[in-house]
Design an enzyme around this catalytic site. Structure first.
Site, PDB file in Angstrom:
ATOM      1  N   ARG A  10      -0.983   5.615  -6.334  1.00  0.00           N
ATOM      2  CA  ARG A  10       0.316   5.266  -5.780  1.00  0.00           C
ATOM      3  C   ARG A  10       0.142   4.402  -4.522  1.00  0.00           C
ATOM      4  O   ARG A  10      -0.960   4.262  -4.012  1.00  0.00           O
ATOM      5  CB  ARG A  10       1.157   6.515  -5.485  1.00  0.00           C
ATOM      6  CG  ARG A  10       0.486   7.550  -4.578  1.00  0.00           C
ATOM      7  CD  ARG A  10       1.460   8.235  -3.675  1.00  0.00           C
ATOM      8  NE  ARG A  10       2.087   7.321  -2.746  1.00  0.00           N
ATOM      9  CZ  ARG A  10       1.519   6.883  -1.617  1.00  0.00           C
ATOM     10  NH1 ARG A  10       0.302   7.259  -1.264  1.00  0.00           N
ATOM     11  NH2 ARG A  10       2.174   6.055  -0.817  1.00  0.00           N
ATOM     12  N   GLY A  11       1.304   3.909  -4.059  1.00  0.00           N
ATOM     13  CA  GLY A  11       1.275   2.946  -2.953  1.00  0.00           C
ATOM     14  C   GLY A  11       1.301   1.559  -3.588  1.00  0.00           C
ATOM     15  O   GLY A  11       0.501   1.281  -4.494  1.00  0.00           O
ATOM     16  N   ALA A  12       2.229   0.725  -3.101  1.00  0.00           N
ATOM     17  CA  ALA A  12       2.457  -0.563  -3.762  1.00  0.00           C
ATOM     18  C   ALA A  12       1.190  -1.436  -3.829  1.00  0.00           C
ATOM     19  O   ALA A  12       0.940  -2.099  -4.839  1.00  0.00           O
ATOM     20  CB  ALA A  12       3.579  -1.301  -3.046  1.00  0.00           C
ATOM     21  N   CYS A  52       6.702   7.821   4.887  1.00  0.00           N
ATOM     22  CA  CYS A  52       5.917   7.856   3.645  1.00  0.00           C
ATOM     23  C   CYS A  52       4.438   7.618   3.964  1.00  0.00           C
ATOM     24  O   CYS A  52       3.937   8.094   4.995  1.00  0.00           O
ATOM     25  CB  CYS A  52       6.458   6.853   2.634  1.00  0.00           C
ATOM     26  SG  CYS A  52       5.819   7.103   0.967  1.00  0.00           S
ATOM     27  N   ASP A  97       7.690  -1.992  -0.809  1.00  0.00           N
ATOM     28  CA  ASP A  97       7.322  -2.078  -2.232  1.00  0.00           C
ATOM     29  C   ASP A  97       7.721  -3.435  -2.787  1.00  0.00           C
ATOM     30  O   ASP A  97       7.025  -4.008  -3.626  1.00  0.00           O
ATOM     31  CB  ASP A  97       7.982  -0.947  -3.021  1.00  0.00           C
ATOM     32  CG  ASP A  97       7.348   0.384  -2.640  1.00  0.00           C
ATOM     33  OD1 ASP A  97       7.715   0.926  -1.581  1.00  0.00           O
ATOM     34  OD2 ASP A  97       6.452   0.845  -3.378  1.00  0.00           O
ATOM     35  N   ASN A 101      11.894  -0.071   0.010  1.00  0.00           N
ATOM     36  CA  ASN A 101      10.784   0.818   0.365  1.00  0.00           C
ATOM     37  C   ASN A 101      11.223   2.260   0.092  1.00  0.00           C
ATOM     38  O   ASN A 101      12.352   2.528  -0.335  1.00  0.00           O
ATOM     39  CB  ASN A 101      10.396   0.608   1.839  1.00  0.00           C
ATOM     40  CG  ASN A 101       9.088   1.303   2.199  1.00  0.00           C
ATOM     41  OD1 ASN A 101       8.080   1.190   1.489  1.00  0.00           O
ATOM     42  ND2 ASN A 101       9.081   2.060   3.278  1.00  0.00           N
ATOM     43  N   LYS A 102      10.335   3.182   0.366  1.00  0.00           N
ATOM     44  CA  LYS A 102      10.547   4.604   0.068  1.00  0.00           C
ATOM     45  C   LYS A 102      11.944   5.080   0.471  1.00  0.00           C
ATOM     46  O   LYS A 102      12.432   4.729   1.544  1.00  0.00           O
ATOM     47  CB  LYS A 102       9.476   5.423   0.804  1.00  0.00           C
ATOM     48  CG  LYS A 102       9.497   6.902   0.551  1.00  0.00           C
ATOM     49  CD  LYS A 102       9.355   7.257  -0.903  1.00  0.00           C
ATOM     50  CE  LYS A 102       8.137   6.608  -1.527  1.00  0.00           C
ATOM     51  NZ  LYS A 102       8.134   6.612  -2.991  1.00  0.00           N
ATOM     52  N   LYS A 138       4.054  -8.664  -1.862  1.00  0.00           N
ATOM     53  CA  LYS A 138       5.182  -7.716  -1.952  1.00  0.00           C
ATOM     54  C   LYS A 138       6.520  -8.487  -2.020  1.00  0.00           C
ATOM     55  O   LYS A 138       7.577  -7.890  -2.138  1.00  0.00           O
ATOM     56  CB  LYS A 138       5.199  -6.784  -0.738  1.00  0.00           C
ATOM     57  CG  LYS A 138       3.871  -6.088  -0.439  1.00  0.00           C
ATOM     58  CD  LYS A 138       3.751  -4.782  -1.138  1.00  0.00           C
ATOM     59  CE  LYS A 138       2.438  -4.058  -0.890  1.00  0.00           C
ATOM     60  NZ  LYS A 138       2.289  -3.449   0.406  1.00  0.00           N
TER      61      LYS A 138
END
Ligand code: RI2
Length: 311
Positions: free
Chosen positions: A16-18, A125, A194, A204-205, A230
């Site tokens: 995970r994580g963009a 996050c 993201d 984003n989150k 991104k």
């Protein structure tokens, strides 16, 4: 890991994580090329197309994944020789991964210049780009202190506090709803992204946009740390960003509430550019209103134009 395993791990958020999912996608496409030992060009193309579909459908929101896949595969339809196709895929995937890692480091260098000795920072996050800035400032000898949100429901904030504590950076964990309460004592907010749209909206989150509102109210600078991959070329052509919604079981355990009660579990939200002081990228610190130029200059306007309109 083969491409199906990588796509599955991304879907289950084991990867995970963009930035991390983008690098994993590039590596998975490389793996297809490495393992294709036959002289069959069409066979390799088919595997790459299937791999592309599996990866792109694993998580819908972070454009970093799409950009990574495009980076590796763009223009390869023209290649007529299997060896050349293999080599091109391997070289492009390596290039993407190296550029991505270097970008995160450069963001750290650029962003750390905006951090002052004694700053109290808030992050949300778990963003490797945002943490790169904090780490770099700390390594330069600046005394920084971090407030990290828990980030329900996946609680990636726990990863953040562990990573910061490992480096000896003073960090305090808060529940997400405590953000406005602590904001008065914060010097800057640093979050990741993201996806960034062509009109400067940061996806984003979930909870990021509430933090931006609280920062705005308290006159605290709100900075987004994001590699140029991104930014979303697709949004230039009118496409909306799909906000991923995940299963109710991530929020409540089975039986905890009546089954007929719906649970909404959106993973990301949208922060408008007017709440964003700056976006720190590997090519410099900029305004969210420069988004269009970044897409055109860094991601290649002509090729993106064709691809985005034909898909
Ligand atoms: P880096 C994460 O998404 C978070 O939203 C985080 O802010 C963003 O990716 C960027 O992370 P998730 O995979 O690329 O936890 O900066 O849903 O590491």
């Amino acid at each position: 890991m083969n491409v199906e395993e990588t796509a599955g791990s991304i879907r289950r958020m084991e990867i995970r994580g963009a930035g991390q999912i983008a690098r994993a996608a590039a590596e998975a496409l490389k793996q297809i090329a490495v393992e294709h030992r036959e002289s069959d060009l069409e066979g390799l193309r088919r595997k790459l197309t299937e791999g592309r579909e599996a990866l792109l459908s694993s998580r819908p929101t972070a454009v970093s994944l799409w950009n990574a896949v495009q980076w590796v595969l763009r223009g390869t339809d023209e290649i007529r020789e299997v060896g050349e196709l293999r080599e091109t895929i391997i070289r492009r995937a390596d290039e993407f991964v190296t550029r991505s890692r270097t970008a995160v480091e450069r963001i750290g260098v650029i962003g750390a210049r905006r951090i002052r000795d004694g700053d109290r920072l808030l992050t949300h996050c778990n963003s490797s780009a945002a943490l790169s800035v904090i780490r770099k400032a700390h390594r330069e000898g600046k005394k920084v202190e971090v407030i990290a949100t828990e980030s329900r429901p996946w609680r990636q904030g726990l990863i953040t506090v562990r990573q910061l504590a490992d480096e000896g950076i003073p960090v305090t964990l808060i529940v997400d709803s405590a953000v406005r309460w602590v904001m008065r004592g914060i010097d800057a907010v640093l979050v990741g992204a993201d996806t960034i749209t062509s009109n400067g909206v940061v996806i984003n989150k979930i909870g990021t946009s509430l933090i931006a509102l609280a920062a705005d109210e308290a006159r605290v600078p709100f900075m987004v740390c994001a590699e140029t991959y991104k930014f979303s070329p697709r949004t230039m052509f009118g496409e909306l960003v799909e906000i991923e919604e995940r299963d109710r079981t991530e929020v409540v355990r089975p039986g905890e509430i009546p089954d007929e009660v719906d649970v909404l579990n959106p993973v990301f939200d949208a922060t408008s550019p007017e709440y964003i002081d700056s976006i720190i990228t590997e090519i410099g610190l900029m305004s969210p209103y420069s988004s269009y130029e970044i897409i055109v200059r860094e991601l290649g306007h002509e090729f993106l134009f064709e691809d985005s309109l034909t898909e």
